[in-house]
Every structure is written in C-alpha cells, then in structure tokens.
Design a protein around this motif. Structure first.
Motif, PDB file in Angstrom:
ATOM      1  N   ILE A 182       0.751  -1.205   0.038  1.00 41.06           N
ATOM      2  CA  ILE A 182       0.035  -0.042  -0.058  1.00 41.06           C
ATOM      3  C   ILE A 182       0.766   1.326  -0.037  1.00 41.06           C
ATOM      4  O   ILE A 182       0.783   2.124  -0.765  1.00 41.06           O
ATOM      5  N   ASP A 183       1.706   1.197   0.892  1.00 44.03           N
ATOM      6  CA  ASP A 183       2.827   2.535   0.792  1.00 44.03           C
ATOM      7  C   ASP A 183       3.415   2.855  -0.642  1.00 44.03           C
ATOM      8  O   ASP A 183       3.552   3.983  -0.707  1.00 44.03           O
ATOM      9  N   ILE A 184       3.947   1.898  -1.176  1.00 38.33           N
ATOM     10  CA  ILE A 184       4.722   1.889  -2.351  1.00 38.33           C
ATOM     11  C   ILE A 184       3.543   2.343  -3.528  1.00 38.33           C
ATOM     12  O   ILE A 184       3.734   3.432  -4.137  1.00 38.33           O
ATOM     13  N   ASN A 185       2.443   1.834  -3.484  1.00 36.70           N
ATOM     14  CA  ASN A 185       1.574   2.216  -4.501  1.00 36.70           C
ATOM     15  C   ASN A 185       1.003   3.630  -4.070  1.00 36.70           C
ATOM     16  O   ASN A 185       0.981   4.292  -5.223  1.00 36.70           O
ATOM     17  N   LYS A 186       0.763   3.919  -3.070  1.00 34.59           N
ATOM     18  CA  LYS A 186       0.229   5.620  -2.682  1.00 34.59           C
ATOM     19  C   LYS A 186       1.409   6.269  -2.987  1.00 34.59           C
ATOM     20  O   LYS A 186       1.157   7.425  -3.766  1.00 34.59           O
ATOM     21  N   ASN A 216      -9.316   7.251 -10.610  1.00 34.46           N
ATOM     22  CA  ASN A 216      -9.586   6.437 -11.792  1.00 34.46           C
ATOM     23  C   ASN A 216      -8.960   5.379 -12.425  1.00 34.46           C
ATOM     24  O   ASN A 216      -9.065   4.832 -13.157  1.00 34.46           O
ATOM     25  N   ILE A 217      -7.711   5.390 -11.645  1.00 34.16           N
ATOM     26  CA  ILE A 217      -6.581   4.421 -12.144  1.00 34.16           C
ATOM     27  C   ILE A 217      -6.359   3.380 -11.036  1.00 34.16           C
ATOM     28  O   ILE A 217      -6.272   3.663  -9.900  1.00 34.16           O
ATOM     29  N   ASN A 218      -6.176   1.992 -11.489  1.00 36.40           N
ATOM     30  CA  ASN A 218      -5.846   1.037 -10.654  1.00 36.40           C
ATOM     31  C   ASN A 218      -4.340   0.918 -11.027  1.00 36.40           C
ATOM     32  O   ASN A 218      -3.998   0.530 -12.073  1.00 36.40           O
ATOM     33  N   LEU A 219      -3.612   0.719  -9.649  1.00 34.31           N
ATOM     34  CA  LEU A 219      -1.986   0.638  -9.938  1.00 34.31           C
ATOM     35  C   LEU A 219      -1.499  -0.888  -9.471  1.00 34.31           C
ATOM     36  O   LEU A 219      -2.023  -1.025  -8.310  1.00 34.31           O
ATOM     37  N   PHE A 220      -0.733  -1.278  -9.964  1.00 36.01           N
ATOM     38  CA  PHE A 220       0.043  -2.414  -9.688  1.00 36.01           C
ATOM     39  C   PHE A 220       1.468  -2.365  -9.742  1.00 36.01           C
ATOM     40  O   PHE A 220       1.844  -1.839 -10.689  1.00 36.01           O
ATOM     41  N   ASN A 221       2.110  -2.984  -8.823  1.00 35.52           N
ATOM     42  CA  ASN A 221       3.741  -3.020  -8.901  1.00 35.52           C
ATOM     43  C   ASN A 221       4.168  -4.406  -8.904  1.00 35.52           C
ATOM     44  O   ASN A 221       3.583  -5.150  -8.063  1.00 35.52           O
ATOM     45  N   PHE A 222       4.892  -4.680  -9.840  1.00 36.95           N
ATOM     46  CA  PHE A 222       5.653  -5.952 -10.168  1.00 36.95           C
ATOM     47  C   PHE A 222       7.226  -5.716  -9.914  1.00 36.95           C
ATOM     48  O   PHE A 222       7.890  -4.659 -10.117  1.00 36.95           O
ATOM     49  N   ILE A 223       7.927  -6.823  -9.346  1.00 33.56           N
ATOM     50  CA  ILE A 223       9.246  -6.924  -9.307  1.00 33.56           C
ATOM     51  C   ILE A 223       9.773  -7.233 -10.478  1.00 33.56           C
ATOM     52  O   ILE A 223       9.325  -8.268 -11.044  1.00 33.56           O
TER      53      ILE A 223
END
Length: 175
Positions: free
Chosen positions: A89-93, A107-114
């Motif tokens: 959550i912290d990285i996404n925010k 309006n945007i959904n964000l995903f983080n991948f390694i």
C-alpha cells in the motif's frame, strides 16, 4: 461488440516488456510498445493497461497516458510499474502521488511488479542513480535493511531476476 483490451508498455531493460507480454497473452489483448500506438487507436478499446519501469518513483513513459488522459478517462485504466520493490500500500500510494493528479488517482488502478536488475547492463545515468541508492542502503545497519535492499545490493555483483508470471494474476482479476 466485444470489450477490447490493449496493453501498452515502455521497457528499458526488458522486465516491463515481459510483464506486458504475459498480461496480453492471459487477457487475449492487443500489445503495443508506446511508440507504436497512436491516441486515436485507443478509441477501439474499453480497457487500457499501461506498464512502465519505475525509476526514482516515476513510471517510464507515463507521459503518454497523462497527455491523453482527457480522451480516455471514461475507459477502464490500469497501470503497472516494474521496479525492485514489492507491491504494498505504501509503495502504491507513493507511486500514484508522484505520477498522477487527484482525478487520475481516483480513476486508475495501479499494480507494482518486481523486475530484474543487472548493474552491468545499465546506461550511465542509471548506473549513477543506482550507485547513489547503493550508498544509501550501505549506510544502513544490516538489521535495518529490507529484503529489497539486500536484493539491490546483490544486483551489483550478479543478475537478479525476480520477474514472476504468477504475480500478474492480481491485475488480471481486476479486469
């Protein structure tokens, strides 16, 4: 008419391209490198997925999405960023705040991948940036280092590839 999905990406070292390809295959979506798609082509799609590498908190090539946001804001927009930090959550925010304004964030959904890290393959600017990161990490007490910190330090000596095809499932479920 079937709902159509497009995956657009900008990749510097290959990890983002791999994720984009996996996502496009899983969703039977069209796949474009950002330089190969025009804004008017986006009219054909209901869902737009954009992926870019994460460099000092900024998503590589995200200007394409930001510059054309008004034309696509009524579509489903998903962004994925590829870096060396895990999805939390912290990285996404932090990533959302550094890349988008409030309307876009809502309006945007964000995903983080390694991704992967191979110091020997970096360009000069990225090498300088990574040396700065290495210096900051090295000043930490070993007990204060995160798993990601330790992985980054390893990447200066050998290829670290943490790309994980299974990690796209959370994004795919969001469609």
């Amino acid at each position: 008419m079937n709902k159509k999905t497009v995956v657009i990406y900008k990749s510097k070292y290959g990890s983002t391209k791999r994720y984009a390809g996996w996502i496009a295959l899983k969703l039977d979506a069209d796949l474009y490198e950002v330089r190969d798609i025009r804004v008017r082509d986006l009219d054909d799609y209901d869902t737009i997925i954009y992926g870019g590498g994460l460099y000092i908190g900024k998503i590589n090539g995200i200007k394409f999405l930001i510059d054309n946001y008004e034309k696509i804001k009524n579509k489903k927009i998903i962004v994925f960023a590829v870096g060396m930090e895990s999805n939390n959550i912290d990285i996404n925010k932090k990533t959302l705040d550094m890349n988008f304004d409030e309307d876009m964030i809502n309006n945007i959904n964000l995903f983080n991948f390694i991704g992967a890290f191979d110091y020997s393959k970096l360009n000069l600017i990225d090498k300088v940036l990574m040396k700065g990161l290495k210096s900051r990490i090295s000043k930490k007490n070993i007990t204060d280092m995160t798993d990601e910190d330790k992985i980054v330090l390893e990447g200066f000596d050998k290829l670290i590839d943490l790309c994980d095809k299974k990690s796209i499932h959370i994004l795919v479920k969001n469609i």
